[in-house]
Design an enzyme around this catalytic site. Structure first.
Site, PDB file in Angstrom:
ATOM      1  N   ALA A 174      59.597  60.327  85.415  1.00 38.95           N
ATOM      2  CA  ALA A 174      59.534  59.496  84.292  1.00 38.95           C
ATOM      3  C   ALA A 174      58.516  58.079  85.130  1.00 38.95           C
ATOM      4  O   ALA A 174      57.154  57.944  84.185  1.00 38.95           O
ATOM      5  CB  ALA A 174      60.543  58.959  84.224  1.00 38.95           C
ATOM      6  N   ASP A 175      58.849  57.752  86.735  1.00 38.14           N
ATOM      7  CA  ASP A 175      57.671  57.317  86.927  1.00 38.14           C
ATOM      8  C   ASP A 175      55.874  57.871  86.984  1.00 38.14           C
ATOM      9  O   ASP A 175      55.536  56.901  86.929  1.00 38.14           O
ATOM     10  CB  ASP A 175      58.209  56.774  88.780  1.00 38.14           C
ATOM     11  CG  ASP A 175      59.349  55.739  88.696  1.00 38.14           C
ATOM     12  OD1 ASP A 175      59.492  55.028  87.306  1.00 38.14           O
ATOM     13  OD2 ASP A 175      60.053  56.254  89.620  1.00 38.14           O
ATOM     14  N   LEU A 176      56.638  58.913  87.915  1.00 39.46           N
ATOM     15  CA  LEU A 176      54.734  59.860  87.816  1.00 39.46           C
ATOM     16  C   LEU A 176      54.114  60.046  86.863  1.00 39.46           C
ATOM     17  O   LEU A 176      53.035  60.026  86.257  1.00 39.46           O
ATOM     18  CB  LEU A 176      54.791  60.976  87.821  1.00 39.46           C
ATOM     19  CG  LEU A 176      55.401  60.954  89.584  1.00 39.46           C
ATOM     20  CD1 LEU A 176      55.640  62.337  90.056  1.00 39.46           C
ATOM     21  CD2 LEU A 176      54.471  59.982  90.753  1.00 39.46           C
TER      22      LEU A 176
END
Length: 398
Positions: A175-177
């Site tokens: 999700a961050d990436l």
């Protein structure tokens, strides 16, 4: 000349989503100035082991993974003089990236409205867990929580009722990436739009929005069928056979993408009659009869070694491959040929996958030491040595 040469980015972000975005911008040629808290810096500098270096120069591998190509200026913008310095840098910047809570930078006059009032051409990107509005806007966002809330974990892992069954997060912070990548795309679009209209933009990116978007076919399956996709482990909800199979010595992945490939697989397995069997003749039929065709293929594959099967599958044009460890993947002959592992100033790094006109678009600058470029950056604002020493003694800069 790299595509973004001449673009200045002020990076107020930390941990992963924001730094991943700004690392991509740095790889593409932008000058990225990373603002960090004096003395401590980005939290991920301390997220070890493993560590690179020793003593005061020791830094966590996590930080190294997402801060290539940047300059570090240690400035405490919680103090008025520090905030004033960052505002001056923003006046000269093309892009600002931040991932503070909604409204968290207003008290320092570092929010989008304040900085864009002074610099209307500024592209200001805000990354939060849930966006700038809505009932969850004030919540902090963490990748693990977002993977759970956003449906990712419900389709990742083995089914309930089998050994090891249950929801599972992905092995990296997807999700961050992905949010970092989507933010980079949005910034590039805003910069292009600025060239046509003259104005910058305020980009609002949310981890939850990104997680929902990247559910891709699984989300569409749910919207069309009205049912939640099952958790299937290493199988595919829409294609069969498309999963690992145990060869005599180790597992291999076979990914049959169409009926032509299945016919070739049937020939290799010594069972051309599978193609005329109405249970297996089409992908739709194979999905309906998944258990039986997987059983038949499994019985055949386990009779030979992985190397023999992979050679035959490759010759037949059927997608297949081993299940590598991370070190095996990095050491693979193709990865080595593409020079995906680099060493910059003694720091081993994974390189950028982007290539433009045959040249890889990644920075030759290693991840910075905390405050490594503070004096250089403040000097560009006209700050003399005496003023710098005073600010450093007051712990406003480092």
């Amino acid at each position: 000349m790299r595509p973004l040469q001449g673009i200045k980015v002020l990076d107020l972000s930390r941990v992963l989503a924001g730094p991943w975005c700004t690392q991509l911008l740095a790889d593409l040629g932008a000058e990225v100035i990373k603002i960090e808290r004096p003395g401590t810096g980005d939290d991920t500098r301390h997220w070890g082991p493993p560590w690179h270096g020793e003593g005061d120069r020791r830094v966590a591998a996590y930080f190294l993974s997402c801060n290539r190509g940047k300059k570090s200026a240690a400035i405490d913008f919680a103090k008025a003089e520090g905030a004033a310095l960052v505002r001056k840098l923003a006046e000269r910047a093309d892009v600002v990236v931040e991932n503070f809570k909604v409204g968290g930078l207003e008290k320092f006059a570092l929010d989008a409205a304040s900085l864009r009032a002074a610099n209307p051409r500024l592209v200001y990107a805000s990354i939060t867990g849930f966006g700038q509005d809505g009932p969850y806007a004030d919540r902090a966002g963490y990748d693990f929580i977002i993977q759970g809330m956003g449906g990712m974990m419900s389709v990742t892992g083995r089914p309930d009722g089998v050994p090891g069954g249950g929801p599972m997060r992905a092995g990296v912070a997807v999700a961050d990436l992905f949010t970092g990548m989507y933010t980079c795309v949005a910034i590039l679009a805003a910069l292009y739009g600025r060239e046509k209209g003259g104005e910058g933009a305020h980009i609002d990116m949310a981890l939850l929005d990104t997680q929902l978007a990247m559910l891709a076919n699984q989300a569409e399956n749910a919207l069309i069928s009205g049912r939640d996709p099952p958790r299937q482990g290493n199988t595919h909800p829409n294609i069969v056979p498309y999963q690992p199979f145990d060869a005599a010595d180790q597992p291999i992945i076979i990914a049959v993408g169409n009926d032509r490939q299945f016919a070739r697989l049937a020939d290799i397995c010594g069972h051309p009659e599978w193609v005329s069997d109405q249970r297996f003749a089409t992908n739709e039929a194979r999905v309906a009869n998944r258990v039986e065709i997987v059983r038949l293929v499994s019985e055949t594959i386990r009779q030979g070694t992985a190397a023999v099967w992979l050679a035959q599958l490759e010759a037949a044009g059927i997608p297949a491959g081993p299940i590598n460890s991370v070190t095996q993947a990095l050491g693979d002959v193709q990865a080595q040929h593409r020079q995906m592992v680099r060493t910059i100033a003694g720091v081993p790094l994974v390189g950028s996958p982007i290539r433009v006109d045959g040249r890889r678009a990644d920075s030759d600058i290693p991840p910075p030491a905390l405050g490594e470029h503070t004096a250089e950056i403040l000097n560009s604002l006209g700050l003399d040595a005496d003023a710098f020493d005073r600010l450093k003694a007051a712990r406003i800069v480092g």
